[in-house]
Design a protein around this motif. Structure first.
Motif, PDB file in Angstrom:
ATOM      1  N   HIS A  23     -14.761   7.452  77.240  1.00 31.34           N
ATOM      2  CA  HIS A  23     -14.540   8.789  75.781  1.00 31.34           C
ATOM      3  C   HIS A  23     -15.717   8.819  74.462  1.00 31.34           C
ATOM      4  O   HIS A  23     -15.768   9.496  74.174  1.00 31.34           O
ATOM      5  CB  HIS A  23     -13.547   8.509  75.048  1.00 31.34           C
ATOM      6  N   ALA A  24     -15.904   7.888  74.937  1.00 29.08           N
ATOM      7  CA  ALA A  24     -17.469   7.936  74.033  1.00 29.08           C
ATOM      8  C   ALA A  24     -18.511   8.567  74.870  1.00 29.08           C
ATOM      9  O   ALA A  24     -19.362   8.767  73.847  1.00 29.08           O
ATOM     10  CB  ALA A  24     -18.179   6.177  74.173  1.00 29.08           C
ATOM     11  N   ARG A  25     -18.714   8.419  75.844  1.00 26.53           N
ATOM     12  CA  ARG A  25     -19.321   9.460  77.076  1.00 26.53           C
ATOM     13  C   ARG A  25     -19.395  10.852  76.732  1.00 26.53           C
ATOM     14  O   ARG A  25     -20.503  11.507  76.801  1.00 26.53           O
ATOM     15  CB  ARG A  25     -19.173   9.083  78.679  1.00 26.53           C
ATOM     16  N   GLY A  26     -17.337  11.177  76.500  1.00 19.05           N
ATOM     17  CA  GLY A  26     -17.657  12.336  75.727  1.00 19.05           C
ATOM     18  C   GLY A  26     -17.915  14.006  77.184  1.00 19.05           C
ATOM     19  O   GLY A  26     -18.098  13.624  78.397  1.00 19.05           O
ATOM     20  N   GLN A  27     -19.019  15.072  76.696  1.00 16.18           N
ATOM     21  CA  GLN A  27     -19.248  15.825  78.089  1.00 16.18           C
ATOM     22  C   GLN A  27     -20.464  15.412  78.218  1.00 16.18           C
ATOM     23  O   GLN A  27     -20.721  16.230  79.213  1.00 16.18           O
ATOM     24  CB  GLN A  27     -19.103  16.640  77.275  1.00 16.18           C
ATOM     25  N   ARG A  28     -21.428  14.243  78.114  1.00 11.67           N
ATOM     26  CA  ARG A  28     -22.349  13.814  78.573  1.00 11.67           C
ATOM     27  C   ARG A  28     -22.297  13.588  80.112  1.00 11.67           C
ATOM     28  O   ARG A  28     -20.844  13.156  80.174  1.00 11.67           O
ATOM     29  CB  ARG A  28     -22.628  12.491  77.942  1.00 11.67           C
ATOM     30  N   SER A  29     -23.205  13.471  81.153  1.00 11.08           N
ATOM     31  CA  SER A  29     -22.472  13.841  82.554  1.00 11.08           C
ATOM     32  C   SER A  29     -22.980  12.248  82.783  1.00 11.08           C
ATOM     33  O   SER A  29     -23.831  11.540  82.199  1.00 11.08           O
ATOM     34  CB  SER A  29     -23.332  14.533  83.527  1.00 11.08           C
ATOM     35  N   MET A  30     -22.080  11.817  83.592  1.00  9.54           N
ATOM     36  CA  MET A  30     -21.989  10.348  84.435  1.00  9.54           C
ATOM     37  C   MET A  30     -23.109  10.071  84.552  1.00  9.54           C
ATOM     38  O   MET A  30     -24.187   9.259  84.997  1.00  9.54           O
ATOM     39  CB  MET A  30     -20.681  10.537  85.539  1.00  9.54           C
ATOM     40  N   LEU A  31     -23.692  11.305  85.538  1.00  9.94           N
ATOM     41  CA  LEU A  31     -25.195  11.127  86.387  1.00  9.94           C
ATOM     42  C   LEU A  31     -26.693  10.842  85.113  1.00  9.94           C
ATOM     43  O   LEU A  31     -26.899   9.710  85.038  1.00  9.94           O
ATOM     44  CB  LEU A  31     -25.513  12.165  87.445  1.00  9.94           C
ATOM     45  N   ASP A  32     -26.463  11.456  84.049  1.00 11.29           N
ATOM     46  CA  ASP A  32     -27.559  10.900  83.247  1.00 11.29           C
ATOM     47  C   ASP A  32     -27.229  10.185  82.471  1.00 11.29           C
ATOM     48  O   ASP A  32     -28.529   9.066  82.351  1.00 11.29           O
ATOM     49  CB  ASP A  32     -27.846  12.461  81.830  1.00 11.29           C
ATOM     50  N   THR A  33     -25.973   9.572  82.048  1.00 17.05           N
ATOM     51  CA  THR A  33     -25.864   8.307  81.730  1.00 17.05           C
ATOM     52  C   THR A  33     -26.110   6.976  82.079  1.00 17.05           C
ATOM     53  O   THR A  33     -26.540   6.102  81.869  1.00 17.05           O
ATOM     54  CB  THR A  33     -24.162   8.822  80.796  1.00 17.05           C
ATOM     55  N   ALA A  34     -25.727   7.260  83.336  1.00 14.41           N
ATOM     56  CA  ALA A  34     -26.153   6.142  84.614  1.00 14.41           C
ATOM     57  C   ALA A  34     -27.354   5.534  84.832  1.00 14.41           C
ATOM     58  O   ALA A  34     -28.286   5.123  84.433  1.00 14.41           O
ATOM     59  CB  ALA A  34     -25.656   6.356  85.413  1.00 14.41           C
ATOM     60  N   ALA A  35     -28.297   6.967  84.787  1.00 12.25           N
ATOM     61  CA  ALA A  35     -29.679   6.637  84.835  1.00 12.25           C
ATOM     62  C   ALA A  35     -30.384   6.238  83.704  1.00 12.25           C
ATOM     63  O   ALA A  35     -31.203   5.484  83.831  1.00 12.25           O
ATOM     64  CB  ALA A  35     -30.517   8.416  84.918  1.00 12.25           C
ATOM     65  N   GLU A  36     -29.469   6.903  82.884  1.00 11.44           N
ATOM     66  CA  GLU A  36     -30.841   5.506  81.365  1.00 11.44           C
ATOM     67  C   GLU A  36     -30.205   4.626  80.753  1.00 11.44           C
ATOM     68  O   GLU A  36     -31.310   3.957  80.158  1.00 11.44           O
ATOM     69  CB  GLU A  36     -30.297   7.058  79.549  1.00 11.44           C
ATOM     70  N   ALA A  37     -29.380   4.332  81.256  1.00  8.58           N
ATOM     71  CA  ALA A  37     -28.225   2.987  81.805  1.00  8.58           C
ATOM     72  C   ALA A  37     -29.166   1.898  82.206  1.00  8.58           C
ATOM     73  O   ALA A  37     -28.869   0.899  82.281  1.00  8.58           O
ATOM     74  CB  ALA A  37     -27.140   2.317  81.079  1.00  8.58           C
ATOM     75  N   GLY A  38     -29.675   2.588  83.724  1.00  9.11           N
ATOM     76  CA  GLY A  38     -30.154   2.371  84.429  1.00  9.11           C
ATOM     77  C   GLY A  38     -29.357   1.241  85.817  1.00  9.11           C
ATOM     78  O   GLY A  38     -29.850   0.530  86.168  1.00  9.11           O
ATOM     79  N   ILE A  39     -28.484   2.299  85.881  1.00 13.39           N
ATOM     80  CA  ILE A  39     -27.685   1.696  86.816  1.00 13.39           C
ATOM     81  C   ILE A  39     -27.144   2.919  87.974  1.00 13.39           C
ATOM     82  O   ILE A  39     -27.550   4.155  87.255  1.00 13.39           O
ATOM     83  CB  ILE A  39     -26.208   1.493  85.853  1.00 13.39           C
ATOM     84  N   SER A  40     -26.073   2.566  88.425  1.00 13.11           N
ATOM     85  CA  SER A  40     -25.756   3.778  89.049  1.00 13.11           C
ATOM     86  C   SER A  40     -24.311   4.642  89.300  1.00 13.11           C
ATOM     87  O   SER A  40     -24.272   4.109  88.459  1.00 13.11           O
ATOM     88  CB  SER A  40     -25.750   3.090  90.698  1.00 13.11           C
ATOM     89  N   PRO A  41     -24.880   6.225  89.403  1.00 12.36           N
ATOM     90  CA  PRO A  41     -23.466   6.417  88.665  1.00 12.36           C
ATOM     91  C   PRO A  41     -22.028   5.888  89.903  1.00 12.36           C
ATOM     92  O   PRO A  41     -21.486   6.422  89.114  1.00 12.36           O
ATOM     93  CB  PRO A  41     -24.024   7.919  89.150  1.00 12.36           C
ATOM     94  N   GLU A  42     -22.509   5.717  90.600  1.00 12.79           N
ATOM     95  CA  GLU A  42     -20.947   4.271  91.385  1.00 12.79           C
ATOM     96  C   GLU A  42     -20.531   3.345  90.376  1.00 12.79           C
ATOM     97  O   GLU A  42     -19.487   2.831  90.460  1.00 12.79           O
ATOM     98  CB  GLU A  42     -21.572   4.212  92.576  1.00 12.79           C
ATOM     99  N   THR A  43     -21.197   3.437  89.944  1.00 13.11           N
ATOM    100  CA  THR A  43     -21.221   1.646  89.142  1.00 13.11           C
ATOM    101  C   THR A  43     -20.810   2.295  88.007  1.00 13.11           C
ATOM    102  O   THR A  43     -19.282   1.453  87.744  1.00 13.11           O
ATOM    103  CB  THR A  43     -22.574   0.745  88.601  1.00 13.11           C
TER     104      THR A  43
END
Length: 100
Positions: A23-43
């Protein structure tokens, strides 16, 4: 080290955490969110789907920071069964509890 099975309550909390983050991520891509957080998209995918019900604190802190999500509000939201994991509602509820 032997890891004990998760309790039903822990599994439910993991589901609520995943819903909150989606919900908090909304329309933001999983890939961009994960990269910015320093984790893998799979995680991130596993956490959001509830497959990782008890992720490490630094992982959740990094994701929350990227999403602008308060850790206090997130904790309050995922520990209230039966309520939708909505960061806005959680923060408002926390403010109301403090005011009373």
């Amino acid at each position: 080290m032997v890891r004990l099975p998760l309790t039903p309550a822990e599994l439910e909390r993991g589901q609520r955490l995943g819903a909150l983050l989606r919900h908090a991520r909304g329309q933001r891509s999983m890939l961009d969110t994960a990269a910015e957080a320093g984790i893998s998209p799979e995680t991130l995918r596993k956490i959001e789907s509830g497959r990782v019900a008890t992720p490490a604190f630094p992982t959740i802190a990094a994701i929350a920071d990227v999403l602008g999500l308060s850790l206090d509000a997130a904790w309050a939201a995922i520990n209230r069964p039966g309520r939708e994991a909505d960061p806005a509602t959680s923060e408002q509820g926390a403010r109301e509890r403090v005011a009373s």
